[in-house]
Design an enzyme around this catalytic site. Structure first.
Site, short mmCIF file in Angstrom:
data_model
loop_
_atom_site.label_atom_id
_atom_site.label_comp_id
_atom_site.label_asym_id
_atom_site.label_seq_id
_atom_site.Cartn_x
_atom_site.Cartn_y
_atom_site.Cartn_z
N HIS A 117 26.74 17.41 5.28
CA HIS A 117 26.33 18.79 5.53
C HIS A 117 25.64 19.39 4.31
O HIS A 117 24.58 20.02 4.42
CB HIS A 117 27.55 19.63 5.90
CG HIS A 117 28.12 19.28 7.24
ND1 HIS A 117 29.28 19.83 7.73
CD2 HIS A 117 27.70 18.40 8.19
CE1 HIS A 117 29.54 19.33 8.92
NE2 HIS A 117 28.60 18.46 9.21
N SER A 132 24.57 16.99 12.49
CA SER A 132 24.94 18.13 11.65
C SER A 132 24.16 18.16 10.34
O SER A 132 23.88 19.24 9.81
CB SER A 132 26.44 18.08 11.34
OG SER A 132 27.20 18.05 12.52
#
Length: 254
Positions: free
Chosen positions: A204, A159
């Site tokens: 992230h 991610s």
């Protein structure tokens, strides 16, 4: 004689004509996938899937369920454990963690995002530049985790790099003066999801920032490849140095 579209042909003529016609080449599934999605994107997906299989087998050998691949010796050795990086010098974790996933659902979601975003960016940037963007984004997420994450909690997932691809696509659309509303809506949804338990918001955001910076370098230096390569290499080196050194102070200060 053999009937033809116009008149008749002798068997020898037909054989000679067929000999000069090339049979169509059959493409393998790999060739079809790389042509549609891009060779680098497909290769990255293949590496992530292979690592999932390795960790699943490792979990099974250890007596656990293969679906609980995160409960395996290989996963433990390769996930980003901030204490392991800063105190024990296990430097490889800052990159290998980006190729691990916690369960098949986590893997499937990230690989679908990688295919869609990767094919777009690989086509726009080229293979080498796209790979550089992907790896720099992964390092950016690792740095954020090392600096601000809980040093006791292992983290894994692609991610970080995928958020970097989102940021990179945004920079690319902005440079082309294209509509950003759809991408911004997608990004807002994903950031909201990042606040859910068990998801690394820090990773992230770190990947997103690194992806924006790397894409900015690619856009601003697109006519100067030597400068572009130097700046990307310097950025990657800086991220590695920060990931391997700065967290020691943070961890010891807890």
């Amino acid at each position: 004689m053999i009937p033809a579209s116009v008149g008749f042909q002798c068997p020898e003529c037909v054989r000679e004509g067929n000999a000069s016609v090339r049979a169509p080449r059959r493409q393998t599934a790999w060739q079809t996938a790389t042509r549609r999605w891009g060779p680098v994107s497909v290769t990255l997906v293949a590496v992530n899937v292979a690592m999932f299989v390795v960790t699943a087998v490792s979990a099974a050998v250890a007596g656990n369920s293969p679906l609980s691949n995160f409960d395996s010796p290989v996963f433990d050795a390769l996930s980003q454990w901030p204490y392991g990086v800063s105190l024990f010098g296990e430097w490889w974790r800052v990159l290998t963690a980006a190729f691990l996933h916690i369960g098949p659902v986590h893997l499937a979601m990230n690989m679908l995002a990688l295919l869609f975003l990767g094919s777009e960016l690989e086509n726009a940037l080229g293979r080498v530049r796209f790979l550089a963007l992907y790896l720099v984004s992964a390092l950016g997420g690792a740095v954020a985790i090392q600096l601000f994450g809980d040093p006791r909690v292992p983290v894994a997932g692609a991610s970080t790099a995928i958020y970097g691809l989102l940021g990179g696509l945004g920079v690319l659309l902005l440079s082309r003066r294209q509509d950003l509303r759809g991408l911004l809506a997608l990004l807002a949804i994903n950031v909201f999801i990042s606040f859910l338990p068990g998801i690394s918001l820090l990773g992230h955001l770190g990947g997103l920032v690194a992806g924006v910076v790397a894409a900015g370098v690619l856009v601003l230096t697109r006519r100067r490849p030597a400068v572009q390569a130097s700046l990307l290499a310097a950025l990657a080196l800086l991220l590695v140095i920060v990931a391997l050194t700065a967290p020691t102070v943070t961890v010891l200060g807890l």
